[in-house]
Design an enzyme around this catalytic site. Structure first.
Site, PDB file in Angstrom:
ATOM      1  N   ASN A 210     -13.321   1.099  62.553  1.00  0.00           N
ATOM      2  CA  ASN A 210     -12.337   1.694  62.926  1.00  0.00           C
ATOM      3  C   ASN A 210     -11.569   2.330  61.749  1.00  0.00           C
ATOM      4  OD1 ASN A 210     -10.259  -0.066  62.696  1.00  0.00           O
ATOM      5  ND2 ASN A 210     -11.564  -1.240  64.270  1.00  0.00           N
ATOM      6  N   ASP A 278     -13.802  -3.747  69.946  1.00  0.00           N
ATOM      7  CA  ASP A 278     -14.024  -4.380  71.176  1.00  0.00           C
ATOM      8  C   ASP A 278     -15.439  -4.690  71.414  1.00  0.00           C
ATOM      9  OD1 ASP A 278     -11.251  -4.243  71.888  1.00  0.00           O
ATOM     10  OD2 ASP A 278     -11.624  -2.011  72.197  1.00  0.00           O
ATOM     11  N   ASP A 306     -11.521 -11.970  72.425  1.00  0.00           N
ATOM     12  CA  ASP A 306     -10.272 -11.376  72.149  1.00  0.00           C
ATOM     13  C   ASP A 306      -9.502 -12.270  71.415  1.00  0.00           C
ATOM     14  OD1 ASP A 306      -7.503 -10.422  72.465  1.00  0.00           O
ATOM     15  OD2 ASP A 306      -8.145  -9.012  74.136  1.00  0.00           O
ATOM     16  N   ILE A 307      -9.264 -12.136  70.310  1.00  0.00           N
ATOM     17  CA  ILE A 307      -8.638 -13.138  69.416  1.00  0.00           C
ATOM     18  C   ILE A 307      -7.063 -13.505  69.848  1.00  0.00           C
ATOM     19  CG2 ILE A 307      -7.855 -13.933  67.132  1.00  0.00           C
ATOM     20  CD1 ILE A 307     -10.080 -12.023  66.229  1.00  0.00           C
ATOM     21  N   LYS A 339      -0.056  -4.589  78.638  1.00  0.00           N
ATOM     22  CA  LYS A 339      -0.697  -5.519  77.712  1.00  0.00           C
ATOM     23  C   LYS A 339      -0.163  -6.788  77.302  1.00  0.00           C
ATOM     24  CE  LYS A 339      -3.189  -3.242  75.066  1.00  0.00           C
ATOM     25  NZ  LYS A 339      -3.796  -2.221  74.196  1.00  0.00           N
TER      26      LYS A 339
HETATM   27  O1  C5P Z   1      -6.596  -4.684  73.855  1.00  0.00           O
HETATM   28  P1  C5P Z   1      -6.199  -4.083  72.470  1.00  0.00           P
HETATM   29  O2  C5P Z   1      -7.171  -3.887  71.435  1.00  0.00           O
HETATM   30  O3  C5P Z   1      -5.418  -2.654  72.786  1.00  0.00           O
HETATM   31  O4  C5P Z   1      -5.275  -4.997  72.030  1.00  0.00           O
HETATM   32  C1  C5P Z   1      -4.687  -4.916  70.525  1.00  0.00           C
HETATM   33  C2  C5P Z   1      -3.896  -6.425  70.479  1.00  0.00           C
HETATM   34  O5  C5P Z   1      -4.978  -7.333  70.714  1.00  0.00           O
HETATM   35  C3  C5P Z   1      -3.946  -6.255  68.774  1.00  0.00           C
HETATM   36  O6  C5P Z   1      -2.912  -7.221  68.603  1.00  0.00           O
HETATM   37  C4  C5P Z   1      -5.069  -6.876  68.376  1.00  0.00           C
HETATM   38  O7  C5P Z   1      -4.783  -7.396  67.241  1.00  0.00           O
HETATM   39  C5  C5P Z   1      -5.519  -7.967  69.449  1.00  0.00           C
HETATM   40  N1  C5P Z   1      -6.967  -7.948  69.800  1.00  0.00           N
HETATM   41  C6  C5P Z   1      -7.569  -9.080  69.298  1.00  0.00           C
HETATM   42  N2  C5P Z   1      -9.019  -9.244  69.353  1.00  0.00           N
HETATM   43  C7  C5P Z   1      -9.642  -8.320  70.177  1.00  0.00           C
HETATM   44  C8  C5P Z   1      -8.822  -7.154  70.450  1.00  0.00           C
HETATM   45  C9  C5P Z   1      -7.559  -6.953  70.313  1.00  0.00           C
HETATM   46  O8  C5P Z   1      -7.009  -9.881  68.777  1.00  0.00           O
HETATM   47  N3  C5P Z   1     -11.029  -8.597  70.294  1.00  0.00           N
END
Ligand code: C5P
Length: 400
Positions: A210, A278, A306-307, A339
């Site tokens: 990205n 994602d 999702d970290i 969120k």
């Molecule tokens: O769900 P989304 O990508 O919009 O969420 C953004 C937040 O979640 C950011 O803080 C991003 O670093 C974290 N994130 C993550 N691991 C993922 C997706 C998003 O830590 N797989």
């Protein structure tokens, strides 16, 4: 009494032991005095003479050194420094520490000390990953032992993975942080920051990625270090220079970023600024995929971990403050509030990435720091200023 800081440096027996010579030099440049202690195995890798020459002091090597016991007992030796550092910390030394053994000078000092202990592990990747070592790591962390590293990379034994001794500047930074040489509102606090994009391989030459430049995450790392924090920056691929005075871990994929994040806990604050992909390709091709007449390749996707949600959900090692980012294009605050709930973090920093916001790759941004009860907005600020606002608020929050 002087303000000069001192450390007791215990050198374990591993191939990385030679790096302690450089470590002593760098510490002395920072006006930190070093008293070296060499384990028996350590003497196979570095000589007491080279250590004594660089440290400009006597080197201690054996528990039953009668001269030392009469002049300075091991209890006194273990307590006169500001910090005890073990570098390299071998699997054997860590096992002794975790089990409270005291059968040589190094392990006796480690059991007798009343000072903080910081260890820089270095060992073969299989030894590091062995359940026994992992159990010992958990025990040591519970006992309050601080860790720097190990790094992931190529090792002297020819294998690759976690187990490499941290780079000397990173060990110096961790030592400075542990003895509170860094001054500022975040001194004594540890912060882990994820930054940049992740690259998810399709085949050896192609990947899903990205547009994240990593600038906001790197600005956070730099400002946090200036404010006195002990910073670990876990970054996906970017073109940015590595900020100085921090621990830097480079990763490529979301899963590597998750593993590096979990391996570097506990911390006081975690900030997830990375734009984690994602999805990944479920099975990336081992060879470059070829165009064929049979039609287009079918890429099956799998969801990445999702970290941020993982960190927020931790039981034992959850950081006191978990902060996420939200890039939104419309009804920014409402979406970010949703969120916040979904991810279970403490704050979401929302920014508008619609065409007018144009945040990606830019030096300027507008942010809204959103907690369960409050919204604080900072419009048209540099990414450094945005970082400062977030971090000063975090410093205040941790003092409450
Ligand atoms: O769900 P989304 O990508 O919009 O969420 C953004 C937040 O979640 C950011 O803080 C991003 O670093 C974290 N994130 C993550 N691991 C993922 C997706 C998003 O830590 N797989």
């Amino acid at each position: 009494m002087t303000d000069k800081k001192s450390i007791l440096l215990i050198i374990g027996g591993g191939i990385a032991a030679y790096k302690c010579l450089e470590l002593i030099r760098r510490l002395k440049e920072q006006d930190i005095s070093v008293t070296p202690v060499l384990t028996k195995a350590g003497t196979e890798f570095v000589t007491p003479l080279s250590l004594a020459t660089l440290a400009e002091t006597e080197v201690h090597t054996d528990l039953f050194d009668l001269k030392n016991e009469t002049e300075i007992g091991h209890i006194q030796l273990s307590r006169q420094a500001d910090l005890v550092v073990v570098a390299p910390a071998t699997a054997d030394l860590m096992a002794k520490m975790a089990n409270g053994l005291a059968n040589d000078l190094a392990s006796t000092l480690l059991l007798a000390t009343d000072k903080d202990v910081l260890i820089a592990p270095a060992m073969n990747v299989r030894m590091w990953q062995h359940p026994a070592t992992q159990r010992n790591i958990d025990t040591l962390k519970q006992d309050g032992v601080k860790f720097v590293g190990p790094e992931i990379g190529d090792m002297a034994c020819g294998e690759t993975g976690p187990g490499r001794l941290s780079e000397v500047p990173d060990i110096v930074t961790a030592i400075q942080s542990a003895i509170h040489m860094k001054k500022g509102p975040l001194s004594g606090k540890s912060i882990l920051i994820t930054a940049g994009p992740t690259h998810e391989p399709i085949d050896p030459v192609r990947y899903i990625a990205n547009r994240s430049s990593g600038k906001q995450g790197y600005a956070l790392a730099e400002v946090a270090s200036v404010l006195g924090a002990d910073v670990t920056l876990i970054s996906g691929p970017t073109k940015l220079p590595v900020p100085s005075g921090i621990r830097f871990i480079e990763v490529e994929t979301a899963r590597e970023m998750r593993d590096a994040t979990l391996a570097n806990l506990p911390v006081d604050i975690a900030i997830c600024a990375a734009a984690v992909a994602d999805w990944r390709v479920k099975k990336s091709a081992g060879q470059k995929m070829k165009k064929t007449k049979e039609g287009l390749p079918q890429l099956e996707l799998a969801e990445n971990p999702d970290i941020l949600a993982n960190l927020s959900d931790l039981k034992d090692k959850r950081p006191s403050l978990v902060i996420g980012f939200a890039a939104e294009t419309e009804t920014v605050i409402e979406h970010a509030q949703k969120k916040l709930k979904k991810k279970g973090c403490d704050w979401i920093v929302a920014n508008d990435v619609s065409a007018k916001g144009n945040v990606f790759g830019n030096d300027e941004t507008s942010i809204h720091i959103i907690s369960a009860k409050t919204v604080e907005s900072f419009e048209n600020v540099s990414k450094e200023d945005a970082a400062k606002q977030i971090l000063l608020k975090a410093a205040k929050e941790l003092k409450l």
